[in-house]
Design a protein around this motif. Structure first.
Motif, PDB file in Angstrom:
ATOM      1  N   GLY A 166     -18.304  16.506 -47.316  1.00 31.88           N
ATOM      2  CA  GLY A 166     -19.536  16.028 -47.958  1.00 31.88           C
ATOM      3  C   GLY A 166     -20.694  15.863 -46.995  1.00 31.88           C
ATOM      4  O   GLY A 166     -21.839  15.644 -47.410  1.00 31.88           O
ATOM      5  N   VAL A 167     -20.434  15.972 -45.681  1.00 31.30           N
ATOM      6  CA  VAL A 167     -21.507  15.748 -44.705  1.00 31.30           C
ATOM      7  C   VAL A 167     -21.954  17.086 -44.148  1.00 31.30           C
ATOM      8  O   VAL A 167     -21.159  17.851 -43.627  1.00 31.30           O
ATOM      9  CB  VAL A 167     -21.009  14.829 -43.557  1.00 31.30           C
ATOM     10  CG1 VAL A 167     -22.086  14.660 -42.509  1.00 31.30           C
ATOM     11  CG2 VAL A 167     -20.590  13.483 -44.111  1.00 31.30           C
ATOM     12  N   GLU A 168     -23.259  17.348 -44.257  1.00 31.51           N
ATOM     13  CA  GLU A 168     -23.814  18.620 -43.838  1.00 31.51           C
ATOM     14  C   GLU A 168     -23.902  18.727 -42.303  1.00 31.51           C
ATOM     15  O   GLU A 168     -23.394  19.646 -41.693  1.00 31.51           O
ATOM     16  CB  GLU A 168     -25.204  18.731 -44.472  1.00 31.51           C
ATOM     17  CG  GLU A 168     -25.807  20.077 -44.672  1.00 31.51           C
ATOM     18  CD  GLU A 168     -24.935  21.119 -45.319  1.00 31.51           C
ATOM     19  OE1 GLU A 168     -24.346  20.864 -46.387  1.00 31.51           O
ATOM     20  OE2 GLU A 168     -24.815  22.191 -44.732  1.00 31.51           O
ATOM     21  N   ASP A 169     -24.569  17.765 -41.686  1.00 37.64           N
ATOM     22  CA  ASP A 169     -24.787  17.792 -40.233  1.00 37.64           C
ATOM     23  C   ASP A 169     -24.471  16.446 -39.604  1.00 37.64           C
ATOM     24  O   ASP A 169     -24.697  15.401 -40.213  1.00 37.64           O
ATOM     25  CB  ASP A 169     -26.260  18.110 -39.918  1.00 37.64           C
ATOM     26  CG  ASP A 169     -26.560  19.588 -40.012  1.00 37.64           C
ATOM     27  OD1 ASP A 169     -27.421  19.959 -40.813  1.00 37.64           O
ATOM     28  OD2 ASP A 169     -25.902  20.357 -39.289  1.00 37.64           O
ATOM     29  N   ILE A 170     -23.949  16.493 -38.361  1.00 35.50           N
ATOM     30  CA  ILE A 170     -23.676  15.242 -37.642  1.00 35.50           C
ATOM     31  C   ILE A 170     -24.444  15.253 -36.326  1.00 35.50           C
ATOM     32  O   ILE A 170     -24.311  16.196 -35.534  1.00 35.50           O
ATOM     33  CB  ILE A 170     -22.170  15.089 -37.332  1.00 35.50           C
ATOM     34  CG1 ILE A 170     -21.359  15.186 -38.622  1.00 35.50           C
ATOM     35  CG2 ILE A 170     -21.901  13.766 -36.637  1.00 35.50           C
ATOM     36  CD1 ILE A 170     -19.871  15.081 -38.428  1.00 35.50           C
ATOM     37  N   ILE A 171     -25.250  14.224 -36.129  1.00 33.27           N
ATOM     38  CA  ILE A 171     -26.017  14.110 -34.874  1.00 33.27           C
ATOM     39  C   ILE A 171     -25.556  12.853 -34.149  1.00 33.27           C
ATOM     40  O   ILE A 171     -25.532  11.773 -34.741  1.00 33.27           O
ATOM     41  CB  ILE A 171     -27.528  13.975 -35.148  1.00 33.27           C
ATOM     42  CG1 ILE A 171     -28.024  15.202 -35.897  1.00 33.27           C
ATOM     43  CG2 ILE A 171     -28.306  13.821 -33.846  1.00 33.27           C
ATOM     44  CD1 ILE A 171     -29.486  15.109 -36.255  1.00 33.27           C
ATOM     45  N   VAL A 172     -25.188  12.987 -32.857  1.00 33.86           N
ATOM     46  CA  VAL A 172     -24.840  11.780 -32.096  1.00 33.86           C
ATOM     47  C   VAL A 172     -26.021  11.363 -31.231  1.00 33.86           C
ATOM     48  O   VAL A 172     -26.727  12.209 -30.684  1.00 33.86           O
ATOM     49  CB  VAL A 172     -23.594  11.982 -31.195  1.00 33.86           C
ATOM     50  CG1 VAL A 172     -22.368  12.225 -32.007  1.00 33.86           C
ATOM     51  CG2 VAL A 172     -23.783  13.052 -30.187  1.00 33.86           C
ATOM     52  N   VAL A 173     -26.221  10.053 -31.127  1.00 33.54           N
ATOM     53  CA  VAL A 173     -27.251   9.506 -30.240  1.00 33.54           C
ATOM     54  C   VAL A 173     -26.494   8.845 -29.097  1.00 33.54           C
ATOM     55  O   VAL A 173     -25.773   7.880 -29.302  1.00 33.54           O
ATOM     56  CB  VAL A 173     -28.138   8.478 -30.970  1.00 33.54           C
ATOM     57  CG1 VAL A 173     -29.193   7.927 -30.020  1.00 33.54           C
ATOM     58  CG2 VAL A 173     -28.811   9.117 -32.167  1.00 33.54           C
ATOM     59  N   ALA A 174     -26.620   9.436 -27.913  1.00 35.69           N
ATOM     60  CA  ALA A 174     -25.771   9.007 -26.801  1.00 35.69           C
ATOM     61  C   ALA A 174     -26.573   8.808 -25.529  1.00 35.69           C
ATOM     62  O   ALA A 174     -27.762   9.115 -25.461  1.00 35.69           O
ATOM     63  CB  ALA A 174     -24.687  10.060 -26.552  1.00 35.69           C
ATOM     64  N   SER A 175     -25.897   8.249 -24.526  1.00 33.81           N
ATOM     65  CA  SER A 175     -26.481   8.150 -23.197  1.00 33.81           C
ATOM     66  C   SER A 175     -25.353   7.785 -22.267  1.00 33.81           C
ATOM     67  O   SER A 175     -24.430   7.112 -22.671  1.00 33.81           O
ATOM     68  CB  SER A 175     -27.531   7.064 -23.144  1.00 33.81           C
ATOM     69  OG  SER A 175     -27.980   6.896 -21.794  1.00 33.81           O
TER      70      SER A 175
END
Lengths: 195, 356
Positions: free
Chosen positions: A27-36
């Protein structure tokens, strides 16, 4: 001596990380991670504001996953103090706020309770927070990562197909050194990086 | 606490390699380690014995912790080490942040290597009485990411404790990464055999920081680790007026630099202002900040350190802030905190002996 040589030859080695073989989230089109690599640079702040902006301004269906098991900031930033409900097939229902569906370890534990867990338990928890949640149909899932390049990051890249990584840093050298490491880690597993 | 480590290829619900049911529990069926666990000797970890031997020559061990990242643990650890070394103590600084080691940068030791001797690994010495150990010295390229799971990190931390020849130390300062995970559990378990004096917890005044730090205090209480005190870092931005930049925001949202005009105006109209220090709150501490948190949780409050750009600069250049004339705002604050720390009963007899 042998121990030292073994350690130094393995540092920076990849050992079979692959995000291409990673599984998609239903059901999820795109996954973006916010990292550092570094802590305290504003990952959670960026992730939360990015998620809300995508929902409100771009009219997208957005989810926000707080993958920081030890120090979840999303409940404070999104002002959510409830516990999530559970569906009939034992999946958690993310709590919606400001148009974003959120899930965090912070919803499941008491406020001051520390999570004193080693790596394998963190892996299990992250699995439950991704696949054990009824996300419904989403355009984008924004993932707020904890600092570092350890268990959480490895688990995410191995178990999920990531569309991209957004690296956050502050101008200091110490932050940039760690941010470069974080970016390199994602490049190694072929996740497109933006900063 | 867990019964030994859970290997990466173990089954779910692994009881732990050192548990009584290791290799024999229901969940062990089919696990590749089953035979090894069932036949392995159970009992105290031999590494702990080796660690206890090495640590016998270390008088005091202090952990620097925080639930939150980026609050200034490494900066504080580095400056604390400089201060203790300047008081003629023998100091060791151990950086157990495996994924993001900042200590080599903060002590001006980038590019240095670790040497081997027949006594063990040799720490890198900044001064003759200040030795440093970090994974940062072992990376071939400083940009290399260390992508390790918990068990490998634990192995390295144990090596830092048992294979490094620290020699006779008055203080071993351990700089930890943020959180309450593998590294913290390992260091607490390894050092508890030989006694830890306690932990210093660093925080900033923000709510999100205090929430995580409360967890850290609970973690210490859970493990029976004494909290020596909490330090509130980045307490307020302090900058000399003469060092400020002035900008004008235009209607289009652009910034126009007005520094030169402003400085000349001040020199002409109000020269005495140029000698003052401007102070403003960066993080909202209306909820009471760290002091209130300490009162609520029953732990000592050591003091506040302002957000001083000169301290940041000294840290990035690997210098001690106490020897820098420009750190006139942060250095005294840090000094007061360190003096208060040394008043602690467990640490104070040592200070008296050294005539400090």
């Amino acid at each position: 001596m042998i121990g030292l040589l073994r350690a130094s030859s393995r540092i920076g080695g990849i050992r079979g990380f692959s995000s291409k073989g990673g599984l998609r989230l239903e059901g999820v089109e795109d996954i973006i991670v916010v990292a550092s690599g570094k802590g305290g640079v504003g990952k959670s702040t960026t992730a939360v504001n990015l998620a809300v902006a995508l929902a409100k301004r771009c009219q997208l269906k957005v989810g926000l996953l707080d993958a920081d098991i030890y120090g979840p900031s999303v409940p404070t930033m999104m002002k959510i103090h409830d516990k999530p409900e559970v569906t009939e097939d034992k999946k958690m229902v993310p709590i919606e706020m400001y148009g974003v569906k959120c899930i965090s370890m912070g919803f499941l534990v008491e406020k001051d309770a520390p999570i004193v867990w080693r790596g394998p338990m963190v892996m299990n928890a992250l699995e439950k927070l991704t696949r054990g949640v009824d996300w419904g149909s989403l355009d984008v899932l924004v993932v707020d990562m904890p600092p570092g390049t350890g268990d959480a990051q490895i688990s995410m890249t191995q178990r999920l197909q990531l569309s991209g990584a957004l690296i956050v840093s502050t101008p200091q050298d110490v932050a940039l050194i760690d941010a470069r490491r974080g970016a390199r880690m994602f490049s190694k597993v072929e996740v497109p990086v933006s900063s | 606490m867990e019964n030994g480590e859970v290997p990466e290829n173990a089954n779910d619900n692994c009881p732990g390699t050192r548990s009584e049911t290791a290799g024999k529990a229901e969940s062990c069926q089919g696990c590749p380690n089953q035979e090894a666990c069932a036949t392995a000797p159970k009992g105290p970890d031999p590494d702990l014995v080796a660690i206890a031997e090495r640590m016998a020559t270390v008088k005091h061990k202090i952990l620097v912790l925080s639930g939150k990242g980026g609050v200034g643990k490494s900066t504080f650890s580095a400056q604390l080490s400089f201060a203790l070394a300047s008081m003629d103590f023998q100091v060791g600084l151990l950086d157990i942040d495996i994924c993001g080691p900042s200590i080599p940068k903060m002590l001006g030791l980038e590019g240095q290597d670790i040497h081997q001797s027949n006594l063990g690994w040799s720490p890198v010495y900044v001064e003759s009485n200040l030795g440093v150990m970090s994974i940062g010295f072992m990376l071939t390229n400083p940009d290399d990411a260390v992508i390790w799971r918990g068990p490998r990190k634990n192995g390295l931390i144990k090596q830092f404790l048992k294979d490094v020849y620290w020699g006779e130390l008055d203080f071993l300062v351990v700089d930890a990464p943020p959180g309450t995970s593998d590294e913290h559990i390992s260091i607490a378990q390894c050092l508890q055999v030989c006694g830890i004096d306690g932990a210093i917890i660093i925080t900033t005044p923000q709510q999100v920081s205090l929430i995580d730090v409360r967890k850290e205090v609970s973690f210490c209480k859970k493990l029976g680790l004494p909290v020596l005190g909490v330090v509130e870092n980045m307490s307020g931005l302090c900058q000399r007026i003469a060092d400020l930049k002035f900008v004008k925001m235009t209607e289009t949202g652009e910034e126009r630099d007005m520094t030169q005009w402003a400085m000349e105006y001040l020199k002409e109209k109000a020269p005495e202002l140029l000698g003052l220090v401007a102070s403003t709150e960066v993080f909202d501490s209306s909820s009471g900040g760290a002091l209130r948190m300490c009162q609520e949780m029953g732990v000592p409050f050591l003091g506040k350190v302002p957000l001083d750009p000169q301290l940041c600069k000294a840290a990035e250049e690997g210098r001690s802030c106490f020897e820098d004339q420009k750190c006139g705002i942060s250095a005294p604050a840090l000094k007061r905190i360190i003096d208060k720390l040394l008043e602690n009963p467990g640490l104070s007899t040592l200070a008296i002996d050294n005539g400090a």
